[in-house]
Design a protein around this motif. Structure first.
Motif, short mmCIF file in Angstrom:
data_model
loop_
_atom_site.label_atom_id
_atom_site.label_comp_id
_atom_site.label_asym_id
_atom_site.label_seq_id
_atom_site.Cartn_x
_atom_site.Cartn_y
_atom_site.Cartn_z
N THR A 187 36.83 27.77 46.40
CA THR A 187 36.58 28.40 45.11
C THR A 187 35.31 27.85 44.51
OG1 THR A 187 38.96 28.68 44.76
CG2 THR A 187 37.56 28.85 42.82
N VAL A 188 34.44 28.75 44.04
CA VAL A 188 33.24 28.37 43.31
C VAL A 188 33.31 29.04 41.95
CG1 VAL A 188 31.84 28.04 45.39
CG2 VAL A 188 31.85 30.27 44.27
N ARG A 189 32.61 28.48 40.99
CA ARG A 189 32.64 29.03 39.63
C ARG A 189 31.25 29.57 39.28
NH1 ARG A 189 36.45 29.06 36.09
NH2 ARG A 189 36.08 29.09 33.85
N SER A 190 31.24 30.77 38.73
CA SER A 190 29.97 31.33 38.29
C SER A 190 29.63 30.74 36.92
CB SER A 190 30.04 32.86 38.21
OG SER A 190 30.98 33.27 37.24
N ASP A 191 28.34 30.73 36.61
CA ASP A 191 27.92 30.23 35.30
C ASP A 191 27.95 31.36 34.27
OD1 ASP A 191 25.59 31.74 35.73
OD2 ASP A 191 24.44 30.01 36.40
N GLU A 192 27.49 31.09 33.05
CA GLU A 192 27.60 32.08 31.97
C GLU A 192 26.81 33.35 32.20
OE1 GLU A 192 24.46 29.15 31.33
OE2 GLU A 192 26.60 28.87 31.43
N CYS A 249 31.67 48.06 42.21
CA CYS A 249 32.92 48.73 41.83
C CYS A 249 32.78 49.11 40.37
CB CYS A 249 34.13 47.85 42.09
SG CYS A 249 34.24 46.39 41.05
N GLN A 250 33.77 49.73 39.82
CA GLN A 250 33.70 50.20 38.44
C GLN A 250 33.52 49.05 37.46
OE1 GLN A 250 36.97 52.69 37.38
NE2 GLN A 250 36.21 53.09 35.33
N SER A 251 34.12 47.90 37.74
CA SER A 251 34.11 46.78 36.79
C SER A 251 32.86 45.92 36.85
CB SER A 251 35.31 45.87 37.05
OG SER A 251 36.50 46.59 36.97
N LEU A 252 32.30 45.75 38.05
CA LEU A 252 31.17 44.84 38.17
C LEU A 252 30.40 45.06 39.47
CD1 LEU A 252 32.20 42.52 40.38
CD2 LEU A 252 33.36 41.63 38.40
N THR A 253 29.30 44.35 39.58
CA THR A 253 28.48 44.34 40.79
C THR A 253 28.37 42.89 41.25
OG1 THR A 253 27.21 46.25 40.07
CG2 THR A 253 26.18 44.85 41.73
N ILE A 254 28.47 42.69 42.56
CA ILE A 254 28.30 41.36 43.14
C ILE A 254 27.10 41.42 44.07
CG2 ILE A 254 29.29 39.53 44.58
CD1 ILE A 254 32.08 40.59 43.73
N GLU A 255 26.08 40.61 43.77
CA GLU A 255 24.88 40.54 44.60
C GLU A 255 24.88 39.22 45.34
OE1 GLU A 255 21.82 41.00 41.67
OE2 GLU A 255 22.14 43.16 41.50
N LEU A 256 24.54 39.25 46.63
CA LEU A 256 24.50 38.04 47.47
C LEU A 256 23.19 38.00 48.23
CD1 LEU A 256 28.01 38.10 49.18
CD2 LEU A 256 27.27 36.53 47.40
N ILE A 298 26.99 37.84 39.57
CA ILE A 298 27.96 38.83 39.12
C ILE A 298 27.35 39.53 37.91
CG2 ILE A 298 30.23 39.19 38.09
CD1 ILE A 298 31.27 36.93 39.78
N VAL A 299 27.33 40.86 37.96
CA VAL A 299 26.76 41.65 36.88
C VAL A 299 27.85 42.59 36.37
CG1 VAL A 299 24.95 43.29 36.26
CG2 VAL A 299 24.49 41.53 37.99
N PRO A 300 28.18 42.61 35.08
CA PRO A 300 27.57 41.82 34.03
C PRO A 300 27.95 40.35 34.15
CG PRO A 300 29.42 43.07 33.16
CD PRO A 300 29.24 43.48 34.59
N GLY A 301 27.04 39.50 33.72
CA GLY A 301 27.22 38.05 33.82
C GLY A 301 28.47 37.58 33.11
N GLN A 302 29.19 36.70 33.76
CA GLN A 302 30.42 36.15 33.19
C GLN A 302 30.83 34.91 33.96
OE1 GLN A 302 33.90 38.82 34.34
NE2 GLN A 302 32.13 40.14 34.72
#
Length: 172
Positions: free
Chosen positions: A134-139, A97-104, A115-119
């Motif tokens: 719910t899972v949390r992404s790392d930095e 999408c415009q805000s980010l990319t999710i790769e699985l 999640i790109v950009p990383g956050q």
């Protein structure tokens, strides 16, 4: 008229008075009438169900939808990748999408994502029944979902700018 007939007593609906021959209800008749009444209460009119479903689809109208941009299952390069490497993921998906990319990627008994950009963000995993994990992404945006949902699911997260992003429904 007796008090029982005026109050809607089952015996009054049959037209008889208690104590008269043939006018009393058997236990089976009372239970049958009760079952009919309960079914009427439990049945939700189709129009109400349709309206509820339509309203439910609006719950995420403000979400930015991350569309499926790549699915290794439908891409012709999957066969070539499996030939080149036995350790290739069973399936890879990319949502953009415009805000980010999710790769699985399916990796054994887990989904490994980026999640790109990383956050750092919370990622909600929603299945059709409404249950959410719910899972949390790392930095750098990496995350792992374990176990892999065995029903259709979608992912939902919030960007650093506060934009809510949802993937389409995923079936593995």
């Amino acid at each position: 008229m007796s008090e029982r007939r005026r109050s809607g007593d089952p015996e009054s609906r049959r037209g008889g008075e208690p104590g008269r021959s043939g006018a009393s209800w058997s236990d089976e008749e009372v239970l049958a009438e009760l079952a009919v009444a309960m079914r009427a209460v439990e049945e939700v009119p189709r129009e109400v169900v349709a309206s509820a479903q339509a309203a439910f689809t609006w719950r995420s109208i403000d979400d930015e939808l991350a569309r499926l941009a790549y699915d290794s299952e439908t891409d012709g390069e999957r066969t070539a990748a499996l030939t080149r490497s036995e350790s290739a993921p069973l399936r890879a998906l990319t949502f953009v999408c415009q805000s980010l990319t999710i790769e699985l990627e399916v990796a054994g008994d887990a989904l490994v994502g980026q999640i790109v950009p990383g956050q750092v963000t919370d990622i909600n995993v929603r299945v059709l029944s409404g249950v959410t994990a719910t899972v949390r992404s790392d930095e750098v945006g990496g995350f792992t979902i374990r176990p892999i949902p065995d029903h259709p699911f979608h992912l939902q997260c919030r960007t650093g700018d506060g934009v809510r992003v949802s993937t389409s429904w995923i079936t593995l």
